[in-house]
Design a protein around this motif. Structure first.
Motif, PDB file in Angstrom:
ATOM      1  N   THR A  17       0.842  -1.204   0.000  1.00 21.54           N
ATOM      2  CA  THR A  17       0.000   0.000   0.000  1.00 21.54           C
ATOM      3  C   THR A  17       0.874   1.249   0.000  1.00 21.54           C
ATOM      4  OG1 THR A  17      -1.610  -1.193   1.340  1.00 21.54           O
ATOM      5  CG2 THR A  17      -1.851   1.187   1.282  1.00 21.54           C
ATOM      6  N   LEU A  18       1.891   1.248   0.869  1.00 23.75           N
ATOM      7  CA  LEU A  18       2.765   2.420   0.982  1.00 23.75           C
ATOM      8  C   LEU A  18       3.566   2.645  -0.294  1.00 23.75           C
ATOM      9  CD1 LEU A  18       4.054   1.986   4.653  1.00 23.75           C
ATOM     10  CD2 LEU A  18       2.724   3.899   3.784  1.00 23.75           C
ATOM     11  N   LEU A  19       4.057   1.550  -0.832  1.00 24.10           N
ATOM     12  CA  LEU A  19       4.870   1.626  -2.056  1.00 24.10           C
ATOM     13  C   LEU A  19       4.086   2.309  -3.181  1.00 24.10           C
ATOM     14  CD1 LEU A  19       7.682   0.616  -2.878  1.00 24.10           C
ATOM     15  CD2 LEU A  19       6.660  -1.539  -3.562  1.00 24.10           C
ATOM     16  N   GLU A  20       2.831   1.904  -3.333  1.00 25.76           N
ATOM     17  CA  GLU A  20       1.965   2.503  -4.362  1.00 25.76           C
ATOM     18  C   GLU A  20       1.763   3.983  -4.111  1.00 25.76           C
ATOM     19  OE1 GLU A  20      -1.894   0.648  -4.746  1.00 25.76           O
ATOM     20  OE2 GLU A  20      -0.888  -1.275  -5.057  1.00 25.76           O
ATOM     21  N   LYS A  21       1.508   4.331  -2.835  1.00 30.80           N
ATOM     22  CA  LYS A  21       1.220   5.722  -2.497  1.00 30.80           C
ATOM     23  C   LYS A  21       2.455   6.608  -2.707  1.00 30.80           C
ATOM     24  CE  LYS A  21      -1.079   9.132  -1.184  1.00 30.80           C
ATOM     25  NZ  LYS A  21      -2.194   9.645  -1.970  1.00 30.80           N
ATOM     26  N   LYS A  49      13.825   0.052  11.003  1.00 30.51           N
ATOM     27  CA  LYS A  49      12.999   1.159  10.487  1.00 30.51           C
ATOM     28  C   LYS A  49      13.584   1.674   9.178  1.00 30.51           C
ATOM     29  CE  LYS A  49      11.392   2.303  15.081  1.00 30.51           C
ATOM     30  NZ  LYS A  49      11.554   3.079  16.315  1.00 30.51           N
ATOM     31  N   LYS A  50      14.896   1.822   9.152  1.00 27.97           N
ATOM     32  CA  LYS A  50      15.557   2.317   7.933  1.00 27.97           C
ATOM     33  C   LYS A  50      15.344   1.330   6.778  1.00 27.97           C
ATOM     34  CE  LYS A  50      19.849   3.860   8.294  1.00 27.97           C
ATOM     35  NZ  LYS A  50      19.932   5.134   7.611  1.00 27.97           N
ATOM     36  N   GLU A  51      15.450   0.056   7.100  1.00 26.81           N
ATOM     37  CA  GLU A  51      15.308  -0.980   6.062  1.00 26.81           C
ATOM     38  C   GLU A  51      13.880  -0.988   5.487  1.00 26.81           C
ATOM     39  OE1 GLU A  51      15.796  -5.833   5.721  1.00 26.81           O
ATOM     40  OE2 GLU A  51      16.205  -4.844   7.626  1.00 26.81           O
ATOM     41  N   PHE A  52      12.886  -0.918   6.380  1.00 22.31           N
ATOM     42  CA  PHE A  52      11.504  -0.937   5.904  1.00 22.31           C
ATOM     43  C   PHE A  52      11.196   0.336   5.106  1.00 22.31           C
ATOM     44  CE2 PHE A  52       6.860  -0.334   6.365  1.00 22.31           C
ATOM     45  CZ  PHE A  52       6.436  -1.511   5.786  1.00 22.31           C
ATOM     46  N   ALA A  53      11.695   1.467   5.612  1.00 22.34           N
ATOM     47  CA  ALA A  53      11.472   2.740   4.908  1.00 22.34           C
ATOM     48  C   ALA A  53      12.038   2.636   3.487  1.00 22.34           C
ATOM     49  CB  ALA A  53      12.140   3.886   5.662  1.00 22.34           C
ATOM     50  N   ALA A  54      13.252   2.143   3.370  1.00 22.80           N
ATOM     51  CA  ALA A  54      13.893   2.043   2.048  1.00 22.80           C
ATOM     52  C   ALA A  54      13.065   1.146   1.121  1.00 22.80           C
ATOM     53  CB  ALA A  54      15.309   1.506   2.202  1.00 22.80           C
TER      54      ALA A  54
END
Ligand code: NAP
Length: 286
Positions: A17-21, A49-54
């Motif tokens: 979902t986040l990736l699309e947004k 957190k950094k890994e997921f954000a990336a």
């Protein structure tokens, strides 16, 4: 059969979902992380957190400060980040060294960039059921509870723990879902009798395997927020999973339950904060 509330599986859905947004935005959503010292668990959490954000296209800027840093230096840094339009969220990794006043630092963060949802203004908005940035772990807990049952109206929940980070906000979120909430803490008498009233039992105490099956109502949904190390340095929760799985109808494991959901909702908050700052309407389907 018991339902395992799989935080990693849910995190993967949120990731998509986040990736699309993020792809629809003209700017790169950016999270500033302030980490003070080398507290071992914090180093691990920040790395995750950094890994997921990336993985969703969110940029992170890490400000790793020495434990000897002064309060004034931290406050000035937060002010600069507040004013920087390229920074959409500010995360102060807790705990901070005892020489610093965490309340003062949290209150210095601009509420519109307060992705941890800990600023008193956001806490007040949560209390009054107004739109705002709400704390991440409680939102993650609620998400997992909804995997068990969508409509929670009329149920009884017992929340063990009353911290500003977890216990209080999850109790408030459940109240907004028309759940009758009992909040227990270290002064609660006859805890076992109280916890056995809960159709939902959320435990955020920080004591390994504190909750055994005799604390749990038959068929309850049990959310384990705790993260501790056992004597063999294995990560364990506040709930004795092996014993409780025989009475609960759903349970979140540790690791792999609430932890990944916390990181997911941190990034959801960052997206919310970013859209608020850009005057965009955020539509996130989970
Ligand atoms: P905290 O600030 O230390 O609060 C602990 C709460 O537990 C307090 O309200 C305390 O009551 C209560 N408590 C302590 N002993 C008790 C007892 N014997 N019976 C009943 N209640 C008792 O901790 P926190 O920040 O809420 O975190 C709790 C746990 O969750 C920790 O293990 C932490 O590492 C973990 N955590 C996990 C995540 C995640 O993403 N999975 C996120 C945040 C925290 P009093 O208020 O009376 O002292």
């Amino acid at each position: 059969m018991i339902q395992i509330l799989d935080g990693l599986k849910e995190q993967e859905k949120i990731r998509h979902t986040l990736l699309e947004k993020v792809r629809t935005l003209d700017v790169k959503p950016t999270l500033a992380i302030i980490l003070i010292g080398n507290h071992a668990p914090s180093l691990i959490y920040v790395a995750r957190k950094k890994e997921f954000a990336a993985s969703v296209g969110i940029e992170t800027k890490l400000f790793h400060l020495d434990t000897t840093v002064s309060l004034d230096y931290c406050l000035t840094l937060i002010q600069q980040l507040n004013q920087d339009p390229a920074i959409h969220g500010i995360l102060l990794q807790l705990p901070v060294p005892q020489t610093l006043d965490s309340h003062q630092l949290i209150q210095a963060v601009d509420p519109i960039k307060d992705v941890d949802g800990l600023h008193p203004l956001n806490a007040g908005k949560l209390m009054q059921q107004q739109a705002g940035l709400y704390p991440c772990t409680p939102q993650g807990c609620l998400h997992l509870i909804h995997c068990w049952k969508q409509n929670l109206s009329g149920l009884v929940a017992v929340v063990v723990g009353r911290s500003n980070l977890v216990g209080r906000p999850i109790a408030t979120l459940l109240t907004h879902e028309n759940v009758t909430v009992i909040q227990a803490h270290s002064h609660t008498k006859n805890l076992k009798e109280i916890t056995r009233l809960g159709d939902v039992l959320v435990v955020a105490v920080g004591k390994p395997k504190f909750i055994t099956k005799d604390f749990v109502k038959d068929g309850a949904c049990v959310i384990d927020v705790g993260i501790s190390k056992d004597t063999e340095e294995r990560t364990v929760g506040d709930v004795d999973f092996e014993s409780v799985k025989n009475v609960a109808s759903a349970i979140s494991p540790v690791p792999g339950g609430v932890g990944p959901m916390t990181i997911s909702y941190l990034m959801m908050n960052l997206m919310k904060a970013c859209c608020l700052q850009l005057n965009l309407v955020l539509t996130l389907s989970k």
